[in-house]
Structures are given as C-alpha cells and as structure tokens.
Write a protein that holds these residues in place. Structure first.
Motif, short mmCIF file in Angstrom:
data_model
loop_
_atom_site.label_atom_id
_atom_site.label_comp_id
_atom_site.label_asym_id
_atom_site.label_seq_id
_atom_site.Cartn_x
_atom_site.Cartn_y
_atom_site.Cartn_z
N ARG A 110 53.51 -20.30 -41.78
CA ARG A 110 54.63 -19.86 -42.60
C ARG A 110 55.69 -20.94 -42.77
N HIS A 157 48.70 -19.70 -50.10
CA HIS A 157 49.46 -18.61 -50.73
C HIS A 157 50.62 -18.19 -49.83
N MET A 217 51.89 -15.33 -49.31
CA MET A 217 51.65 -14.05 -48.63
C MET A 217 50.39 -14.15 -47.76
N THR A 218 50.40 -15.11 -46.84
CA THR A 218 49.29 -15.32 -45.92
C THR A 218 49.72 -14.89 -44.54
N SER A 219 48.88 -14.12 -43.87
CA SER A 219 49.23 -13.69 -42.52
C SER A 219 48.03 -13.86 -41.58
N LEU A 245 47.25 -11.87 -49.40
CA LEU A 245 47.55 -10.85 -50.39
C LEU A 245 47.55 -11.52 -51.76
#
Length: 125
Positions: A24, A33, A35-37, A57
């Motif tokens: 992050r 991206h 929205m990567t987790s 996402l």
C-alpha cells in the motif's frame, strides 16, 4: 515448528500485515491496482517460503497486471519485509491471486436473486 503452531500463526499474521503495508505505502508501480489487499500469508515452518494471497478489486486485466507488478517487485518487497520483520530467514514470496471475495460477492448476488424471485412468486399466489 509445526505448520499450525501458535508461533507460525503469529508469524503469518505479522507477515500479512507488513506485506499489506509495503504494497500500500512503499510500491509506486502503476501496474499495481490501488484496491489491492493481502488476504492471507502462509509462511512455511522453515521460514524459507511464503505464499501471499492477493485480492484485487477490479477487472481481470487489473488483476493480471497487479500480480505481474508484484512478481517483478518481489525482491524489493522481500528487502522491505526483512527490514520490518525480524525473522531468522526472510521468506521468498510467491504471490497468488485469491478470488474468494469475488466468488463470495457473486454467490451473494445469486442468493439475493433467488430470494427476490421466491418473494415475488409468493405474492402472486
């Protein structure tokens, strides 16, 4: 150290947290991206290898480019992980695309559709 020991569980959680922070905040690759987790991290008992399950996402193209960007940055991520987590060995990281969240959302939509049809069928009787 056994695979499901308390120590291994704590190491998995710590590595997952640090990988999430590194991805992050540290990596500036445009392929990754926003929205990567990190869903989960499984560190081998000998601390040599780690499987990081990544959820993105976005569409399929964003998922592929994110995994490719993470694979290219794996040595940098490993160096940052070694600086933040004090382990005897810093594991070699393998990134795996995890689509379980996407699958869960899809199944939830299907269930909602079926229950909506069922309610409409009861109202017609």
């Amino acid at each position: 150290m056994r695979k499901n020991s308390i120590k291994n569980t704590r190491i998995n959680a710590e590595v997952q947290k640090e990988l999430s922070n590194i991805i992050r905040n540290e990596i500036k690759d445009p392929r990754i991206h926003p929205m990567t987790s990190v869903v989960a991290a499984e560190v081998a008992p000998d601390l040599k290898f780690c499987k990081a399950y990544i959820s993105v996402l976005g569409d399929e193209e964003a998922q592929k480019s994110t995994i490719q960007g993470l694979k290219n940055a794996s040595s940098y991520i490993r160096t940052k992980l070694a600086q933040s987590v004090n382990l005897r060995n810093t594991p070699q990281i393998t990134f795996v695309l995890d689509q379980s969240i996407e699958y869960g959302v899809h199944m939830s939509k299907l269930i909602d559709e079926v229950t909506a049809k069922d309610r409409n069928g009861e109202n017609e009787d």
